[in-house]
Design a protein around this motif. Structure first.
Motif, PDB file in Angstrom:
ATOM      1  N   TYR A  99       0.830  -1.203   0.000  1.00  0.00           N
ATOM      2  CA  TYR A  99       0.000   0.000   0.000  1.00  0.00           C
ATOM      3  C   TYR A  99       0.868   1.258   0.000  1.00  0.00           C
ATOM      4  CZ  TYR A  99      -3.778  -3.107   1.515  1.00  0.00           C
ATOM      5  OH  TYR A  99      -4.712  -4.116   1.591  1.00  0.00           O
ATOM      6  N   SER A 100       0.336   2.304  -0.602  1.00  0.00           N
ATOM      7  CA  SER A 100       0.996   3.606  -0.579  1.00  0.00           C
ATOM      8  C   SER A 100       0.486   4.408   0.607  1.00  0.00           C
ATOM      9  CB  SER A 100       0.672   4.366  -1.867  1.00  0.00           C
ATOM     10  OG  SER A 100       1.237   5.663  -1.842  1.00  0.00           O
ATOM     11  N   GLY A 101       1.345   5.224   1.150  1.00  0.00           N
ATOM     12  CA  GLY A 101       0.891   6.269   2.054  1.00  0.00           C
ATOM     13  C   GLY A 101       0.280   7.370   1.196  1.00  0.00           C
ATOM     14  N   PHE A 102      -0.602   8.188   1.756  1.00  0.00           N
ATOM     15  CA  PHE A 102      -1.265   9.212   0.948  1.00  0.00           C
ATOM     16  C   PHE A 102      -1.752  10.309   1.883  1.00  0.00           C
ATOM     17  CE2 PHE A 102      -4.271  10.795  -2.253  1.00  0.00           C
ATOM     18  CZ  PHE A 102      -3.570  10.568  -3.430  1.00  0.00           C
ATOM     19  N   ILE A 164       3.733   8.052  -0.313  1.00  0.00           N
ATOM     20  CA  ILE A 164       4.946   7.301   0.016  1.00  0.00           C
ATOM     21  C   ILE A 164       4.823   5.884  -0.544  1.00  0.00           C
ATOM     22  CG2 ILE A 164       6.426   6.446   1.868  1.00  0.00           C
ATOM     23  CD1 ILE A 164       5.394   8.751   3.591  1.00  0.00           C
ATOM     24  N   PRO A 165       5.744   5.465  -1.429  1.00  0.00           N
ATOM     25  CA  PRO A 165       5.695   4.096  -1.951  1.00  0.00           C
ATOM     26  C   PRO A 165       5.851   3.067  -0.832  1.00  0.00           C
ATOM     27  CG  PRO A 165       7.182   5.466  -3.257  1.00  0.00           C
ATOM     28  CD  PRO A 165       6.820   6.253  -2.027  1.00  0.00           C
ATOM     29  N   PRO A 166       5.355   1.840  -1.029  1.00  0.00           N
ATOM     30  CA  PRO A 166       5.462   0.799  -0.001  1.00  0.00           C
ATOM     31  C   PRO A 166       6.896   0.587   0.462  1.00  0.00           C
ATOM     32  CG  PRO A 166       4.066   0.059  -1.805  1.00  0.00           C
ATOM     33  CD  PRO A 166       4.665   1.361  -2.233  1.00  0.00           C
ATOM     34  N   ASP A 167       7.073   0.443   1.778  1.00  0.00           N
ATOM     35  CA  ASP A 167       8.364   0.160   2.414  1.00  0.00           C
ATOM     36  C   ASP A 167       9.389   1.276   2.224  1.00  0.00           C
ATOM     37  OD1 ASP A 167       7.492  -2.402   3.317  1.00  0.00           O
ATOM     38  OD2 ASP A 167       7.887  -3.206   1.325  1.00  0.00           O
ATOM     39  N   GLU A 168       8.958   2.466   1.884  1.00  0.00           N
ATOM     40  CA  GLU A 168       9.854   3.608   1.707  1.00  0.00           C
ATOM     41  C   GLU A 168       9.482   4.699   2.706  1.00  0.00           C
ATOM     42  OE1 GLU A 168      12.538   3.767  -0.322  1.00  0.00           O
ATOM     43  OE2 GLU A 168      12.147   1.697  -0.893  1.00  0.00           O
ATOM     44  N   THR A 169      10.280   5.765   2.760  1.00  0.00           N
ATOM     45  CA  THR A 169      10.018   6.853   3.710  1.00  0.00           C
ATOM     46  C   THR A 169       9.915   8.222   3.043  1.00  0.00           C
ATOM     47  OG1 THR A 169      12.397   7.073   4.123  1.00  0.00           O
ATOM     48  CG2 THR A 169      11.153   5.651   5.623  1.00  0.00           C
ATOM     49  N   VAL A 170      10.383   8.349   1.811  1.00  0.00           N
ATOM     50  CA  VAL A 170      10.374   9.636   1.123  1.00  0.00           C
ATOM     51  C   VAL A 170       9.202   9.664   0.140  1.00  0.00           C
ATOM     52  CG1 VAL A 170      11.681  11.195  -0.370  1.00  0.00           C
ATOM     53  CG2 VAL A 170      12.876   9.813   1.351  1.00  0.00           C
ATOM     54  N   PRO A 171       8.324  10.680   0.250  1.00  0.00           N
ATOM     55  CA  PRO A 171       7.144  10.722  -0.629  1.00  0.00           C
ATOM     56  C   PRO A 171       7.439  11.314  -1.995  1.00  0.00           C
ATOM     57  CG  PRO A 171       7.075  12.556   0.885  1.00  0.00           C
ATOM     58  CD  PRO A 171       8.305  11.753   1.246  1.00  0.00           C
ATOM     59  N   LEU A 172       6.556  10.996  -2.947  1.00  0.00           N
ATOM     60  CA  LEU A 172       6.529  11.728  -4.201  1.00  0.00           C
ATOM     61  C   LEU A 172       5.282  12.598  -4.157  1.00  0.00           C
ATOM     62  CD1 LEU A 172       4.924   9.865  -7.059  1.00  0.00           C
ATOM     63  CD2 LEU A 172       5.842   8.406  -5.293  1.00  0.00           C
ATOM     64  N   THR A 173       5.289  13.710  -4.842  1.00  0.00           N
ATOM     65  CA  THR A 173       4.164  14.646  -4.824  1.00  0.00           C
ATOM     66  C   THR A 173       3.329  14.476  -6.089  1.00  0.00           C
ATOM     67  OG1 THR A 173       5.446  16.220  -3.518  1.00  0.00           O
ATOM     68  CG2 THR A 173       3.528  17.083  -4.675  1.00  0.00           C
ATOM     69  N   VAL A 174       2.013  14.362  -5.891  1.00  0.00           N
ATOM     70  CA  VAL A 174       1.094  14.236  -7.027  1.00  0.00           C
ATOM     71  C   VAL A 174       0.028  15.325  -6.906  1.00  0.00           C
ATOM     72  CG1 VAL A 174       1.475  11.758  -7.329  1.00  0.00           C
ATOM     73  CG2 VAL A 174      -0.334  12.519  -5.832  1.00  0.00           C
ATOM     74  N   PRO A 175      -0.394  15.899  -8.022  1.00  0.00           N
ATOM     75  CA  PRO A 175      -1.450  16.925  -7.972  1.00  0.00           C
ATOM     76  C   PRO A 175      -2.789  16.326  -7.531  1.00  0.00           C
ATOM     77  CG  PRO A 175      -0.327  16.926 -10.116  1.00  0.00           C
ATOM     78  CD  PRO A 175       0.125  15.711  -9.380  1.00  0.00           C
ATOM     79  N   TRP A 176      -3.581  17.118  -6.796  1.00  0.00           N
ATOM     80  CA  TRP A 176      -4.942  16.739  -6.414  1.00  0.00           C
ATOM     81  C   TRP A 176      -5.869  17.838  -6.924  1.00  0.00           C
ATOM     82  CZ3 TRP A 176      -7.136  12.452  -4.293  1.00  0.00           C
ATOM     83  CH2 TRP A 176      -8.479  12.552  -3.886  1.00  0.00           C
ATOM     84  N   THR A 177      -6.750  17.498  -7.871  1.00  0.00           N
ATOM     85  CA  THR A 177      -7.627  18.503  -8.489  1.00  0.00           C
ATOM     86  C   THR A 177      -9.103  18.151  -8.304  1.00  0.00           C
ATOM     87  OG1 THR A 177      -7.503  17.327 -10.604  1.00  0.00           O
ATOM     88  CG2 THR A 177      -5.899  19.091 -10.239  1.00  0.00           C
ATOM     89  N   PHE A 178      -9.417  17.404  -7.246  1.00  0.00           N
ATOM     90  CA  PHE A 178     -10.767  16.863  -7.074  1.00  0.00           C
ATOM     91  C   PHE A 178     -11.538  17.500  -5.926  1.00  0.00           C
ATOM     92  CE2 PHE A 178      -7.808  13.706  -8.719  1.00  0.00           C
ATOM     93  CZ  PHE A 178      -8.343  13.522  -9.979  1.00  0.00           C
ATOM     94  N   GLY A 179     -11.050  18.626  -5.417  1.00  0.00           N
ATOM     95  CA  GLY A 179     -11.761  19.340  -4.369  1.00  0.00           C
ATOM     96  C   GLY A 179     -11.587  18.721  -2.993  1.00  0.00           C
ATOM     97  N   PRO A 180     -12.357  19.234  -2.005  1.00  0.00           N
ATOM     98  CA  PRO A 180     -12.250  18.747  -0.630  1.00  0.00           C
ATOM     99  C   PRO A 180     -12.706  17.293  -0.495  1.00  0.00           C
ATOM    100  CG  PRO A 180     -13.376  20.864  -0.701  1.00  0.00           C
ATOM    101  CD  PRO A 180     -13.271  20.377  -2.113  1.00  0.00           C
TER     102      PRO A 180
END
Length: 195
Positions: A99-102, A164-180
């Motif tokens: 699973y990814s962190g999010f 955060i990818p599985p078993d990792e600690t550093v996140p990647l940033t992805v855009p969120w354009t879907f509102g609250p």
């Protein structure tokens, strides 16, 4: 004299076998990633004990090699569905399992996020070739609940997510354009699967 020599040779053979067994065991544990099951295509076979070289292991996918985005898939009755899609942007294969962190964020920092893991589909070992993709299903609501306001946004509006990818600690940033995301930022997420 012959008896002493036989005993000494026997002890020497036993000591040598024990030392060789230790080296084989150490080499095996160093070349097998602990988070990847032996049946995975990413596992490597340990080199023979006397060869001095181990077969290269496929490394885990991390934020330096993955690029991500959230794609909408469906909407209705206050529910939203999407996929968090990652692509191996590196030049060599990498593995992904789980699973990814999010965490939702905006310009002010973290936005309330309650991530809930769903069992379908569950974790499975994947090997992503360069350009290969994997997805995790997402589900969230847009109808206020509990003490959330009904006039205006139910929660602060995010503009991105730190994933955060599985078993990792550093996140990647992805855009969120879907509102609250209502219900306190509740998002259901599945494990990654091949896509």
């Amino acid at each position: 004299m012959t008896r002493r020599l036989t005993i000494a040779c026997g002890l020497l053979v036993l000591a040598s076998a024990t030392a060789c067994g230790g080296r084989t065991s150490d080499t095996g544990t160093q070349t097998m990633p602990t988070s990847t099951p032996p049946s995975s295509t990413s596992s490597s076979t340990a080199a023979p004990a006397n060869s001095g070289a181990a077969a290269p292991a496929v490394k885990r996918c991390d934020s330096s090699t993955l690029k991500g985005q959230v794609e909408p898939t469906d909407a209705g009755a206050g529910n939203r569905y999407g996929k968090f899609v990652v692509t191996n942007a590196g030049t060599v294969p990498c593995t992904l399992n789980g699973y990814s962190g999010f965490q939702l964020e905006n310009a002010s920092g973290a936005v309330p996020t309650k991530l809930e893991r769903k069992a379908d589909p569950g974790p499975a070992a994947l090997t992503l070739a360069p350009g290969g993709k994997a997805s995790a299903n997402l589900h969230w609501g847009v109808v206020p609940s509990g003490n959330e306001p009904v006039d205006g946004p139910c929660q602060p509006e995010p503009s991105k997510a730190a994933a955060i990818p599985p078993d990792e600690t550093v996140p990647l940033t992805v855009p969120w354009t879907f509102g609250p995301v209502c219900s306190g930022g509740r998002i259901e997420i599945s494990a990654f699967y091949a896509s």
